[in-house]
Design a protein around this motif. Structure first.
Motif, PDB file in Angstrom:
ATOM      1  N   LYS A  56       7.511  94.681 -14.170  1.00  0.00           N
ATOM      2  CA  LYS A  56       6.616  93.662 -13.635  1.00  0.00           C
ATOM      3  C   LYS A  56       5.491  94.259 -12.779  1.00  0.00           C
ATOM      4  CE  LYS A  56      10.144  90.025 -13.493  1.00  0.00           C
ATOM      5  NZ  LYS A  56      10.883  89.062 -12.624  1.00  0.00           N
ATOM      6  N   MET A  57       5.669  95.485 -12.337  1.00  0.00           N
ATOM      7  CA  MET A  57       4.699  96.098 -11.430  1.00  0.00           C
ATOM      8  C   MET A  57       3.564  96.819 -12.147  1.00  0.00           C
ATOM      9  SD  MET A  57       7.283  97.841  -8.661  1.00  0.00           S
ATOM     10  CE  MET A  57       8.421  96.886  -7.653  1.00  0.00           C
ATOM     11  N   VAL A  58       3.738  97.081 -13.441  1.00  0.00           N
ATOM     12  CA  VAL A  58       2.756  97.883 -14.174  1.00  0.00           C
ATOM     13  C   VAL A  58       2.458  97.271 -15.538  1.00  0.00           C
ATOM     14  CG1 VAL A  58       3.336 100.073 -13.042  1.00  0.00           C
ATOM     15  CG2 VAL A  58       4.625  99.345 -15.057  1.00  0.00           C
ATOM     16  N   THR A  59       1.366  97.727 -16.128  1.00  0.00           N
ATOM     17  CA  THR A  59       0.992  97.311 -17.472  1.00  0.00           C
ATOM     18  C   THR A  59       0.193  98.433 -18.121  1.00  0.00           C
ATOM     19  OG1 THR A  59      -0.066  95.558 -18.764  1.00  0.00           O
ATOM     20  CG2 THR A  59      -1.211  96.281 -16.782  1.00  0.00           C
ATOM     21  N   VAL A  79       7.145 105.722 -16.489  1.00  0.00           N
ATOM     22  CA  VAL A  79       6.883 105.149 -15.167  1.00  0.00           C
ATOM     23  C   VAL A  79       8.030 104.272 -14.681  1.00  0.00           C
ATOM     24  CG1 VAL A  79       5.342 103.628 -13.863  1.00  0.00           C
ATOM     25  CG2 VAL A  79       4.394 105.212 -15.555  1.00  0.00           C
ATOM     26  N   ILE A  80       8.521 103.391 -15.558  1.00  0.00           N
ATOM     27  CA  ILE A  80       9.550 102.424 -15.158  1.00  0.00           C
ATOM     28  C   ILE A  80      10.835 103.149 -14.761  1.00  0.00           C
ATOM     29  CG2 ILE A  80      10.995 100.515 -15.954  1.00  0.00           C
ATOM     30  CD1 ILE A  80       8.673  99.700 -17.775  1.00  0.00           C
ATOM     31  N   GLY A  81      11.370 102.776 -13.604  1.00  0.00           N
ATOM     32  CA  GLY A  81      12.583 103.398 -13.090  1.00  0.00           C
ATOM     33  C   GLY A  81      12.320 104.557 -12.146  1.00  0.00           C
ATOM     34  N   LYS A  98       2.439 111.244  -8.245  1.00  0.00           N
ATOM     35  CA  LYS A  98       2.746 110.162  -7.303  1.00  0.00           C
ATOM     36  C   LYS A  98       4.102 109.515  -7.576  1.00  0.00           C
ATOM     37  CE  LYS A  98      -1.995 108.999  -6.043  1.00  0.00           C
ATOM     38  NZ  LYS A  98      -2.987 107.913  -5.862  1.00  0.00           N
ATOM     39  N   LEU A  99       4.881 110.099  -8.497  1.00  0.00           N
ATOM     40  CA  LEU A  99       6.195 109.548  -8.842  1.00  0.00           C
ATOM     41  C   LEU A  99       7.271 110.608  -8.660  1.00  0.00           C
ATOM     42  CD1 LEU A  99       5.389 107.619 -12.151  1.00  0.00           C
ATOM     43  CD2 LEU A  99       5.360 106.731  -9.824  1.00  0.00           C
ATOM     44  N   SER A 100       8.494 110.137  -8.431  1.00  0.00           N
ATOM     45  CA  SER A 100       9.646 111.043  -8.374  1.00  0.00           C
ATOM     46  C   SER A 100      10.847 110.353  -9.003  1.00  0.00           C
ATOM     47  CB  SER A 100       9.960 111.443  -6.926  1.00  0.00           C
ATOM     48  OG  SER A 100      10.343 110.315  -6.169  1.00  0.00           O
ATOM     49  N   ASP A 101      11.839 111.151  -9.374  1.00  0.00           N
ATOM     50  CA  ASP A 101      13.038 110.597 -10.019  1.00  0.00           C
ATOM     51  C   ASP A 101      13.987 109.959  -9.026  1.00  0.00           C
ATOM     52  OD1 ASP A 101      12.228 111.423 -12.566  1.00  0.00           O
ATOM     53  OD2 ASP A 101      13.080 113.429 -12.273  1.00  0.00           O
TER      54      ASP A 101
END
Length: 261
Positions: A56-59, A79-81, A98-101
């Motif tokens: 819901k946060m991205v597209t 990206v999701i998760g 800008k992301l991490s696991d």
């Protein structure tokens, strides 16, 4: 004269051929690159640092493919998760950096300490002293001491030429990762990564004066590391004899202990 004329003809032909290559070869390729589009992942609503990203946060959105960041993400499954390492606003590209696991722990940067260096906080006594609230983690700064001692001199110690910023912290204890407007949000301390000798000097300077941070470098970690290596060389030149005496004393103490046993 004939040779000169011949050279002009050759030069003219070369210029014409070069112009044709640019007009009918490179220009269409450049135009195609500008016109090409790709699908990338973008943020649909505000995402806070530490949030787990849901569908819901991205597209996905089609954008021009020219001059996109090298680590931009194109697929939703990448990206999701994942967890956000920084605040993201509506319409932002999603970058891999800008992301991490896993979610970031509070003050996670302190977990990097291995006993070699120290994390120490210094007080920001004015808006200007903290680079007007613009300091960020990873910045390389020079620390300057003003109004030191009875003579109120300004010092730029060799030991503090290149120091890494670990965090800028607000008065409520929250780290500020970006510039925050408003005097009530002014960072009150800067936490820096230093050697024991630098930590001792900073403590003395803070007690006797006020410390200002001058930004030296912000950018690639590889280049920042070069500044820190240079600071290590400076410290070696300044303290090599002290370190040698310390090692000798430690060795003497160990030998004496062995003899006693």
């Amino acid at each position: 004269m004939k040779i000169l004329l011949k050279n002009r003809v050759v030069l003219g032909l070369f210029c014409i051929i070069t112009a044709l290559i640019i007009c009918f070869g490179l220009t269409p390729m450049f135009h195609d690159a500008l016109a090409s589009t790709v699908e990338i992942v973008r943020v649909t609503g505000e995402i806070k640092q530490g949030d787990c990203i849901t569908a819901k946060m991205v597209t996905t959105m089609e954008v021009g493919g020219y001059n996109l960041p090298t680590d931009v993400l194109y697929h939703m499954e990448d990206v999701i998760g994942k967890y956000a390492n920084a605040d993201l606003c509506k319409g932002d590209y999603i970058l891999a950096s800008k992301l991490s696991d896993s979610p970031q722990m509070k003050n996670e940067y302190l977990m990097e300490l291995d006993g070699t260096n120290r994390a120490i906080s210094i007080t920001i006594k004015s808006f200007a002293a903290g680079l007007s609230g613009k300091l960020e983690r990873g910045d390389i700064v020079t620390l300057i001491a003003g109004n030191v001692g009875d003579l109120r001199v300004t010092l730029i110690p060799e030991e503090l030429q290149y120091v890494e910023v670990m965090a800028a912290t607000l008065s409520n204890g929250t780290d500020s990762d970006k510039q925050v407007e408003g005097e009530e949000e002014l960072a009150s301390t800067i936490t820096v990564l230093v050697s024991p000798e630098q930590a001792r000097l900073l403590t003395e300077l803070e007690q006797s004066g006020s410390i200002h941070a001058a930004l030296v470098y912000r950018g690639k970690s590889e280049i920042a590391e070069l500044f820190l290596k240079e600071q290590e060389h400076i410290l070696e030149e300044l303290y090599s004899e002290v370190w040698q005496d310390s090692d000798d004393n430690a060795e003497s103490y160990e030998n004496g202990s062995e003899e006693d046993n």
